[in-house]
Design a protein around this motif. Structure first.
Motif, PDB file in Angstrom:
ATOM      1  N   GLY A  35       0.913  -1.132  -0.009  1.00  0.00           N
ATOM      2  CA  GLY A  35       0.071  -0.701   0.034  1.00  0.00           C
ATOM      3  C   GLY A  35       0.664   1.313   0.101  1.00  0.00           C
ATOM      4  O   GLY A  35       0.290   2.341   0.283  1.00  0.00           O
ATOM      5  N   GLY A  36       2.160   1.426  -0.339  1.00  0.00           N
ATOM      6  CA  GLY A  36       2.696   2.590  -1.030  1.00  0.00           C
ATOM      7  C   GLY A  36       4.302   2.350   0.241  1.00  0.00           C
ATOM      8  O   GLY A  36       4.973   3.193   0.560  1.00  0.00           O
ATOM      9  N   SER A  37       4.336   1.128   0.958  1.00  0.00           N
ATOM     10  CA  SER A  37       5.437   1.075   1.784  1.00  0.00           C
ATOM     11  C   SER A  37       5.628  -0.678   1.970  1.00  0.00           C
ATOM     12  O   SER A  37       4.479  -1.313   1.799  1.00  0.00           O
ATOM     13  CB  SER A  37       5.741   1.520   3.007  1.00  0.00           C
ATOM     14  N   VAL A  38       7.309  -1.678   1.970  1.00  0.00           N
ATOM     15  CA  VAL A  38       8.059  -1.668   2.428  1.00  0.00           C
ATOM     16  C   VAL A  38       7.275  -2.622   4.130  1.00  0.00           C
ATOM     17  O   VAL A  38       8.359  -2.519   4.731  1.00  0.00           O
ATOM     18  CB  VAL A  38       8.781  -2.461   2.002  1.00  0.00           C
ATOM     19  N   THR A  39       6.070  -3.107   3.916  1.00  0.00           N
ATOM     20  CA  THR A  39       5.133  -3.218   4.888  1.00  0.00           C
ATOM     21  C   THR A  39       6.336  -4.623   5.982  1.00  0.00           C
ATOM     22  O   THR A  39       6.695  -5.064   5.123  1.00  0.00           O
ATOM     23  CB  THR A  39       3.726  -3.315   5.986  1.00  0.00           C
ATOM     24  N   PRO A  40       5.897  -4.703   7.722  1.00  0.00           N
ATOM     25  CA  PRO A  40       6.416  -5.613   8.047  1.00  0.00           C
ATOM     26  C   PRO A  40       5.879  -6.738   7.594  1.00  0.00           C
ATOM     27  O   PRO A  40       6.288  -8.626   7.148  1.00  0.00           O
ATOM     28  CB  PRO A  40       6.128  -5.781   9.254  1.00  0.00           C
TER      29      PRO A  40
END
Length: 366
Positions: A35-40
C-alpha cells in the motif's frame, strides 16, 4: 486494499522475484503490495516465498543479496519496522557470497517466466518456463538473453492456441527457447527451434531439458512416442539451402527480434522464401487446418504456411530495408499488433515494455 487485490499483488511480487526482474522492479511491486511502503507483512512474505525458495541453489546468491539490501534500506528510510528475519537472511546471504566469490562471475542466471491465466484476472499461473539466460547481453551473448519480442510472441501463442495446435512450427533465431516451450504447451505437432550460434544452441537444448521437453536427436524414434516434440537445430542463414531445409515443411514460421542487422536481411528473406514457398507444394496436406485458422482470425484461411515475426524497431532504416526486401521477394507483410493483440500474461514484469513490440504476419503473395 481488498483481500483479492492484496493476494494478486503478492503473487506478482513473488513471480517478479522468480523471473529475476531488476531489483528496482521488485522493490516497486513490494511497495505496491504494502500500500505504498514495504510493510512487515510484505517483508514476511518475501522471506517465506521469495528468498527462501532454493529452486536455483547458490546461483541466486548475488541477486537475493541485492534484493534484501534494497528492501531493508527502503523499510529503514520510510521509518517502517524491519523484521529481524530480514536482517538475519541478509547476513546469511552476505556470508555465503563472501565465502564463494566466484558466484559473482557466473555468466548465467536462471529465470522462471510464469504466464498468468487471462481468464482469472491474472491470479492463476498457466505455464512456467524455466530458462538459463545470460547475465550480460553486452558481452556478445545476445542469443542467451530474453528479449521483449520473445515475451510478446509467447503471449501471442498462448492467447491464440488454436492457431498453433497440431501444427508443425519452425522458429528462426530461437535464442533461449521460450517460444518453443509455449508452442509445446499449446499442442504443436512438432516444434523445430533453430539458431546459428553454437553456444546459444547448447544453452537452448539445456533449457528444453530443464523444462522436461524431449529434445530430438538425429535418427531418434523417441519423439514418435513422446508428446513433447522439440527439435533443436543449427541453422546459419548465410549457408541455408534447399537441401538443408528439405526435411522442414512447417505450417508456421516464427521469429522474435530477428530483424536487427541490414547485412542479415537478405539472408533472412531468402530463408523465409524457402520456408514459405515449400507450403505451396504440399497439396492439400493442410486443408484440414483452414477452418480452424479462419475461426481464430477473421482473415482468409490459406494452405500456404504463415510467418509471425515479433520485432522491436530500434533502427528505422534497418526495418525499411527489411520491408523493401520483403516486397521484392513478393511477400505480403501485415502489421497485426493491434488487430490481433495478445492478452497481457506477464503483468508483473515491469521491465517488459509490450508497447515497443510490433507483430508482423507474413505470407508469400500468390
Amino acid at each position: 486494499m481488498a483481500a483479492a487485490d492484496e493476494e494478486q499483488q503478492l503473487l506478482h511480487l513473488k513471480l517478479a522475484f522468480l523471473a529475476r526482474e531488476p531489483p528496482s522492479c521488485v522493490l516497486s511491486l513490494a511497495r505496491k503490495a504494502g500500500g505504498g511502503s514495504v510493510t512487515p507483512p510484505v517483508q514476511n512474505f518475501i522471506l517465506a516465498n521469495c528468498t527462501g525458495n532454493n529452486a536455483w541453489g547458490d546461483q541466486k546468491c548475488t541477486y537475493v543479496t541485492t534484493i534484501l539490501k534494497r528492501i531493508i534500506a527502503e523499510a529503514e528510510l520510510s521509518s517502517d519496522i524491519v523484521i529481524d528475519g530480514l536482517y538475519e537472511e541478509f547476513g546469511q546471504f552476505m556470508s555465503s557470497k563472501s565465502n564463494n566469490s566466484s558466484l559473482n562471475r557466473t555468466e548465467k542466471i536462471y529465470r522462471e517466466i510464469s504466464f498468468l491465466s487471462p481468464t482469472d484476472d491474472n491470479k492463476l499461473v498457466s505455464l512456467v518456463a524455466r530458462l538459463s539466460c545470460s547475465t550480460n547481453m553486452l558481452e556478445g551473448d545476445t542469443g542467451c538473453s530474453l528479449w521483449p519480442s520473445s515475451l510478446f510472441l509467447s503471449e501471442f501463442i498462448l492467447s491464440y492456441p488454436k492457431i498453433f495446435s497440431k501444427k508443425c512450427c519452425f522458429e528462426l533465431g530461437s535464442g533461449v527457447g521460450l517460444v518453443g516451450v509455449c508452442l509445446n504447451y499449446v499442442g504443436a505437432s512438432k516444434v523445430i527451434l533453430t539458431d546459428g550460434d553454437v553456444s546459444t544452441l547448447e544453452n537452448m537444448k539445456a533449457n528444453m531439458e530443464m523444462n522436461k521437453l524431449c529434445v530430438e536427436k538425429e535418427g531418434s524414434q523417441l519423439l514418435k512416442e513422446n508428446k513433447n516434440k522439440v527439435q533443436c537445430k543449427y541453422l546459419s542463414w548465410e549457408e541455408a539451402s534447399e537441401s538443408v531445409l528439405s526435411d522442414c515443411m512447417p505450417d508456421l514460421v516464427l521469429g522474435a527480434d530477428i530483424i536487427y542487422d541490414p547485412v542479415c536481411v537478405p539472408h533472412l528473406i531468402r530463408v523465409l522464401s524457402m520456408l514459405l514457398r515449400r507450403g505451396n507444394n504440399r497439396g492439400t496436406n493442410n486443408v484440414a487446418n483452414k477452418e480452424e485458422i479462419s475461426n481464430e482470425f477473421s482473415s482468409t484461411a490459406t494452405e500456404a504456411p504463415v510467418a509471425y515475426i515479433a520485432t522491436v524497431i530500434r533502427n528505422v532504416e534497418t526495418f525499411n530495408c527489411f520491408e523493401k526486401a520483403a516486397a521484392d521477394a513478393n511477400f505480403s507483410v501485415v502489421n497485426i499488433t493491434n488487430s490481433e493483440a495478445p492478452s497481457s500474461l506477464l503483468p508483473y514484469m515491469l521491465s517488459y515494455d509490450r508497447s515497443s513490440v510490433q507483430l508482423l504476419k507474413i505470407t508469400l503473395s500468390t
